[in-house]
Motif scaffolding. Structure first.
Motif, PDB file in Angstrom:
ATOM      1  N   ALA A  52      41.147  18.151 -20.590  1.00 51.13           N
ATOM      2  CA  ALA A  52      40.767  18.928 -21.774  1.00 51.13           C
ATOM      3  C   ALA A  52      41.986  19.561 -22.424  1.00 51.13           C
ATOM      4  CB  ALA A  52      39.745  19.994 -21.395  1.00 51.13           C
ATOM      5  N   LEU A  53      42.903  20.121 -21.599  1.00 50.95           N
ATOM      6  CA  LEU A  53      44.129  20.705 -22.162  1.00 50.95           C
ATOM      7  C   LEU A  53      44.992  19.643 -22.836  1.00 50.95           C
ATOM      8  CD1 LEU A  53      45.096  23.196 -19.302  1.00 50.95           C
ATOM      9  CD2 LEU A  53      44.177  23.757 -21.557  1.00 50.95           C
ATOM     10  N   GLU A  72      47.233  17.330 -27.835  1.00 47.50           N
ATOM     11  CA  GLU A  72      47.355  16.205 -28.751  1.00 47.50           C
ATOM     12  C   GLU A  72      46.795  16.540 -30.124  1.00 47.50           C
ATOM     13  OE1 GLU A  72      45.459  12.960 -26.894  1.00 47.50           O
ATOM     14  OE2 GLU A  72      46.988  12.675 -25.340  1.00 47.50           O
ATOM     15  N   LEU A  73      45.669  17.234 -30.151  1.00 50.12           N
ATOM     16  CA  LEU A  73      45.107  17.630 -31.445  1.00 50.12           C
ATOM     17  C   LEU A  73      46.043  18.575 -32.193  1.00 50.12           C
ATOM     18  CD1 LEU A  73      41.364  18.167 -30.447  1.00 50.12           C
ATOM     19  CD2 LEU A  73      42.327  16.275 -31.773  1.00 50.12           C
ATOM     20  N   LEU A  74      46.652  19.530 -31.478  1.00 47.39           N
ATOM     21  CA  LEU A  74      47.593  20.449 -32.133  1.00 47.39           C
ATOM     22  C   LEU A  74      48.816  19.706 -32.665  1.00 47.39           C
ATOM     23  CD1 LEU A  74      47.422  23.475 -29.648  1.00 47.39           C
ATOM     24  CD2 LEU A  74      46.432  23.328 -31.944  1.00 47.39           C
ATOM     25  N   VAL A  75      49.343  18.768 -31.890  1.00 46.10           N
ATOM     26  CA  VAL A  75      50.505  17.990 -32.343  1.00 46.10           C
ATOM     27  C   VAL A  75      50.150  17.173 -33.586  1.00 46.10           C
ATOM     28  CG1 VAL A  75      52.067  16.111 -31.715  1.00 46.10           C
ATOM     29  CG2 VAL A  75      51.588  17.936 -30.086  1.00 46.10           C
ATOM     30  N   GLU A  76      48.987  16.531 -33.570  1.00 47.62           N
ATOM     31  CA  GLU A  76      48.570  15.748 -34.745  1.00 47.62           C
ATOM     32  C   GLU A  76      48.386  16.634 -35.964  1.00 47.62           C
ATOM     33  OE1 GLU A  76      45.087  13.740 -33.575  1.00 47.62           O
ATOM     34  OE2 GLU A  76      46.100  12.326 -32.223  1.00 47.62           O
TER      35      GLU A  76
END
Length: 314
Positions: free
Chosen positions: A234-235, A240-244
């Motif tokens: 989950a982390l 990955e979502l934050l980087v994208e």
């Protein structure tokens, strides 16, 4: 179906069909034999008891011969069923057929290991009880009326059997006949086997408890590891979502190659000053004071050089 499979099927069918009749015959034999030894009847009563036991013996002989004929591998079957042969040869052992009744009781059959330990416990308890009873009856039947024997009552015979099977051997009672001594040998062997079975059963029970506890600990550890793996996954997804999202914002604000306002002057923010809206200055007025002084000093030096040149010429 092959001939061997057909024999095995017929053997299983015969064993299932004869299970309860043989058990009933063993019960009848045990009751009649115990009554004959303890009551010590005479005349017609004793003859009737002997006739009943002979009929039961004939039933066991027929069962043994039928199963031997139906066996696919008679030699192997013979070696694996020596106890049945002893039951046929030695009539006093016929009540051991009652152990089959104990095996049919599925009281302790809750798991594979428990069922196995339950059957071992049932066989041990039932076998010891029957062995003590039959040995007591056999030694009393053999010793009664013999000169010099200390075993004359059923109570003394039971006491002797218990002392012998536990391998204590007080020596206060001892058979003097060959049959009584053979019964003593069987009881000694049974006592040693009993000690081994009890020890093995207890060891198996302790090992199973330790194995169950280890299995529970391993299950709890695996559950914790699975939970940690889910948290890490989950982390990782959130990172990955934050980087994208950050890459998407950087792509939106950065100028493209065809952006006409991509120069440094156009991208620089213009800070309004106090002279905004005033007329533009001239080039000379826009020169810095240091440049003006330098220019004046240069003009003065040129004038001095010109005067010196004129003096030398005159």
């Amino acid at each position: 179906m092959s001939k061997e499979q057909s024999r095995r099927t017929r053997l299983r069918t015969w064993e299932r069909a004869s299970e309860w009749p043989l058990t009933l015959a063993a019960l009848v034999f045990l009751a009649v034999y115990a009554w004959e030894v303890i009551a010590d009847p005479r005349g017609a009563a004793r003859a009737g008891a002997e006739l009943t036991m002979n009929i039961v013996w004939a039933v066991f002989v027929i069962d043994y011969l039928v199963r031997l004929m139906l066996a696919a591998d008679r030699g192997r079957w013979f070696l694996r069923h020596l106890l049945d042969l002893m039951i046929v040869v030695l009539p006093v052992l016929r009540p051991l057929r009652l152990l089959r009744l104990i095996a049919l009781l599925g009281v302790l059959q809750r798991s594979a290991g428990t069922a196995l330990r339950g059957r071992i416990t049932a066989y041990t308890a039932g076998g010891v009880s029957l062995l003590v009873l039959l040995s007591s009856l056999a030694v009393l039947d053999a010793e009664r009326g013999e000169p010099g024997t200390p075993i004359t009552t059923f109570g003394q015979a039971v006491w002797w059997s218990l002392v012998t099977i536990t391998t204590i051997g007080y020596g206060d009672l001892a058979p003097v006949t060959a049959v009584g001594r053979c019964a003593a040998v069987l009881l000694m062997i049974g006592g040693v086997a009993l000690a081994g079975v009890v020890t093995a059963t207890l060891a198996s029970w302790i090992v199973s408890l330790v194995a169950e506890e280890n299995a529970e600990q391993e299950a709890a550890t695996r559950a914790q590891v699975d939970a940690l793996q889910q948290q890490v996954a989950a982390l990782s997804e959130r990172v990955e979502l934050l980087v994208e999202a950050a890459e998407a914002r950087g792509t939106t604000t950065a100028p493209g190659p065809s952006d006409p306002s991509g120069s440094s002057h156009s991208r620089a923010a213009r800070v309004p000053g106090p002279d905004d809206g005033a007329a533009p200055r001239s080039a000379s007025s826009r020169q810095p004071p240091v440049a003006e002084e330098t220019e004046k000093a240069g003009d003065a030096e040129d004038a001095e050089d010109a005067e010196k040149a004129e003096g030398r010429a005159s």
